[in-house]
Design an enzyme around this catalytic site. Structure first.
Site, PDB file in Angstrom:
ATOM      1  N   THR A  17     -12.244   0.332  27.171  1.00  0.00           N
ATOM      2  CA  THR A  17     -12.867   0.816  28.409  1.00  0.00           C
ATOM      3  C   THR A  17     -11.819   1.357  29.379  1.00  0.00           C
ATOM      4  OG1 THR A  17     -12.739  -1.431  29.249  1.00  0.00           O
ATOM      5  CG2 THR A  17     -14.876  -0.747  28.385  1.00  0.00           C
ATOM      6  N   SER A  49      18.423  -7.417  20.786  1.00  0.00           N
ATOM      7  CA  SER A  49      17.136  -8.071  20.601  1.00  0.00           C
ATOM      8  C   SER A  49      17.299  -9.188  19.572  1.00  0.00           C
ATOM      9  CB  SER A  49      16.103  -7.047  20.112  1.00  0.00           C
ATOM     10  OG  SER A  49      15.035  -7.731  19.487  1.00  0.00           O
ATOM     11  N   GLY A 102      -0.691  -8.048  18.259  1.00  0.00           N
ATOM     12  CA  GLY A 102      -1.866  -7.849  19.107  1.00  0.00           C
ATOM     13  C   GLY A 102      -1.748  -8.529  20.454  1.00  0.00           C
ATOM     14  N   SER A 104       0.533  -7.595  22.723  1.00  0.00           N
ATOM     15  CA  SER A 104       1.172  -6.612  23.605  1.00  0.00           C
ATOM     16  C   SER A 104       2.660  -6.852  23.846  1.00  0.00           C
ATOM     17  CB  SER A 104       0.444  -6.598  24.945  1.00  0.00           C
ATOM     18  OG  SER A 104      -0.086  -5.353  25.175  1.00  0.00           O
ATOM     19  N   SER A 105       3.382  -7.082  22.763  1.00  0.00           N
ATOM     20  CA  SER A 105       4.822  -7.294  22.944  1.00  0.00           C
ATOM     21  C   SER A 105       5.509  -6.032  23.490  1.00  0.00           C
ATOM     22  CB  SER A 105       5.466  -7.709  21.622  1.00  0.00           C
ATOM     23  OG  SER A 105       5.187  -6.755  20.628  1.00  0.00           O
ATOM     24  N   GLU A 138       4.281   4.941  27.974  1.00  0.00           N
ATOM     25  CA  GLU A 138       3.417   5.029  26.779  1.00  0.00           C
ATOM     26  C   GLU A 138       2.823   6.434  26.636  1.00  0.00           C
ATOM     27  OE1 GLU A 138       2.107   2.414  24.678  1.00  0.00           O
ATOM     28  OE2 GLU A 138       3.208   0.779  25.609  1.00  0.00           O
ATOM     29  N   ASP A 150      -2.834  -3.254  29.386  1.00  0.00           N
ATOM     30  CA  ASP A 150      -1.777  -4.176  28.965  1.00  0.00           C
ATOM     31  C   ASP A 150      -0.771  -4.442  30.086  1.00  0.00           C
ATOM     32  OD1 ASP A 150      -3.103  -3.829  26.573  1.00  0.00           O
ATOM     33  OD2 ASP A 150      -1.638  -2.430  25.767  1.00  0.00           O
ATOM     34  N   TYR A 199      -6.852   5.449  17.300  1.00  0.00           N
ATOM     35  CA  TYR A 199      -6.943   5.146  18.733  1.00  0.00           C
ATOM     36  C   TYR A 199      -7.069   6.443  19.532  1.00  0.00           C
ATOM     37  CZ  TYR A 199      -5.777   3.195  23.313  1.00  0.00           C
ATOM     38  OH  TYR A 199      -5.805   2.836  24.639  1.00  0.00           O
TER      39      TYR A 199
HETATM   40  C1  GLA Z   1      -4.643  -1.051  23.333  1.00  0.00           C
HETATM   41  C2  GLA Z   1      -4.224  -0.169  24.530  1.00  0.00           C
HETATM   42  C3  GLA Z   1      -4.997  -0.548  25.784  1.00  0.00           C
HETATM   43  C4  GLA Z   1      -6.497  -0.590  25.519  1.00  0.00           C
HETATM   44  C5  GLA Z   1      -6.806  -1.406  24.267  1.00  0.00           C
HETATM   45  C6  GLA Z   1      -8.263  -1.348  23.885  1.00  0.00           C
HETATM   46  O1  GLA Z   1      -4.254  -2.373  23.548  1.00  0.00           O
HETATM   47  O2  GLA Z   1      -2.847  -0.303  24.760  1.00  0.00           O
HETATM   48  O3  GLA Z   1      -4.681   0.358  26.836  1.00  0.00           O
HETATM   49  O4  GLA Z   1      -7.037   0.699  25.445  1.00  0.00           O
HETATM   50  O5  GLA Z   1      -6.046  -0.973  23.157  1.00  0.00           O
HETATM   51  O6  GLA Z   1      -9.036  -1.977  24.861  1.00  0.00           O
END
Ligand code: GLA
Length: 356
Positions: A17, A49, A102, A104-105, A138, A150, A199
């Site tokens: 969304t 790292s 998943g 968001s590293s 990004e 994120d 995506y």
């Molecule tokens: C990834 C993207 C986010 C978002 C999600 C789906 O995590 O980085 O910006 O769009 O997918 O909700």
């Protein structure tokens, strides 16, 4: 010497969304990236790292290499494009946030760098300004048309709270997560390899649907307008409209302490995502079915989908056991190595210490 801690994130509800400027409701989690750094004197940034077990360096050229250091370069470039100046650093990345899982590293790394630069180079940015640096990195450097979910979650996170966010106005509200529940994160072991192109395709279909309706945010879209769209646009935007209302409904349910209602909405969101947004895979569906038939209030894929992770909302103390049971069953059916973590809403990215 500066030390920054930047968490990972889990999106509770409001999937796909954010790039349609709708609602999201993520939490920052207790697992995160730790970044220690000091100004370097040789006009280069060098970062070691621990998880990659490598040191990478760059100067002011800021070109993409196809490596993890690109997230750092992307943030530097975003700083420069704002007419501000970064300071080169010698630093070290460590922490307990699993990469490619998943959680968001990558955004966690971006925000670690943004917070460090904001302090060391005195950029004078507020939290939203730092989140925007990451989104800019990004979109314009890494070439991923993601929304702000994120980065926003990672800078705004708060202990015990989910962050209900309107991604159009970027106004937000902290929603207490009842203390007697926790989230189990289950990683399918499938790295989201095809996620990039799939995506981007979802982003462009939904954006074209909004454009056809003459609106910028999916919040203004109504089901009765969908007939003007192509079949595919209808299917995708229809999902987004329903998801926006679910985010509001889950917020209200959590506020009222109605955990069962919140859980049911999470599960409903998963099947809508699977059926109409087509971003699930059998491995994620398996987990949702397993979790909901083994005591979870609700479960859904989290993040972009196409593999990656799912979450389950469970009673406090139940997550670990459910995670183990799900893994046992999962490995009998699928050739991947799953992982799981129990997470709780935690503080956003911050400077932990500064030594002069
Ligand atoms: C990834 C993207 C986010 C978002 C999600 C789906 O995590 O980085 O910006 O769009 O997918 O909700």
């Amino acid at each position: 010497m500066i030390t920054v801690r930047s968490p990972g994130r889990v999106n509770v509800i409001g999937e796909h969304t954010d790039y349609a400027l709708g609602y999201v409701m993520p939490i920052a989690i207790q697992l995160g990236t730790t970044f220690t750094a000091e100004p370097s004197l040789d006009g280069k940034t060098c970062i070691f790292s621990e998880v990659m077990n490598e040191e990478l360096c760059f100067g002011d050229e800021l070109v993409k290499e196809g490596k993890w250091i690109d997230y750092v370069k992307g943030v530097y470039r975003a700083i420069r494009l704002r007419g501000l100046r970064y300071i080169h650093l010698t630093g070290r990345l460590s922490g307990d946030l699993p990469i490619n899982s998943g959680l968001s590293s990558s955004a966690s790394l971006e925000m670690a760098i943004a917070v460090a630069q904001n302090e060391v180079a005195r950029l004078g940015l507020d939290r939203l300004g730092m989140a925007k640096l990451g989104m800019d990195a990004e979109n314009n450097f890494l070439g991923i048309p993601s929304g702000i979910l994120d980065q926003f979650a990672i800078v705004m996170g708060r202990e015990g709270k989910a962050v209900f966010t309107d991604t159009e106005t970027l106004s937000y509200e902290y929603v207490p997560v009842p203390g007697d529940v926790e989230f189990l994160v289950f990683h399918t072991g499938i790295r989201r390899a095809v996620a990039g192109t799939e995506y981007s395709e979802r982003v462009s279909v939904v954006r074209s649907a909004l454009k056809a309706l003459g609106i910028s945010s999916s919040k203004y879209a109504r089901e009765d307008q969908l007939s003007k769209l192509t079949e595919l646009q209808r299917k995708r935007l229809g999902y987004v409209i329903r998801e926006n209302s679910r985010v509001v409904a889950v917020r209200d349910a959590l506020k009222a302490g109605e955990v069962s209602a919140a859980g049911r909405l999470l599960t409903e969101a998963h099947w809508d995502l699977a059926k109409n947004y087509e971003v699930s895979v059998p491995e994620l569906d398996f987990f949702v079915e397993f979790a909901t038939s083994h005591g979870a209030y609700g479960a859904r894929l989290t993040g972009a989908g196409f593999g990656g992770a799912a979450i389950a909302l469970v009673d406090k103390g139940k997550g670990e056991q459910l995670g183990r049971a799900a893994e046992q069953e999962y490995v009998k059916r699928f050739p991947h190595r799953p992982q799981h973590w129990v997470v709780v809403p935690s503080e956003g990215a911050r400077v932990v210490s500064v030594q002069h």
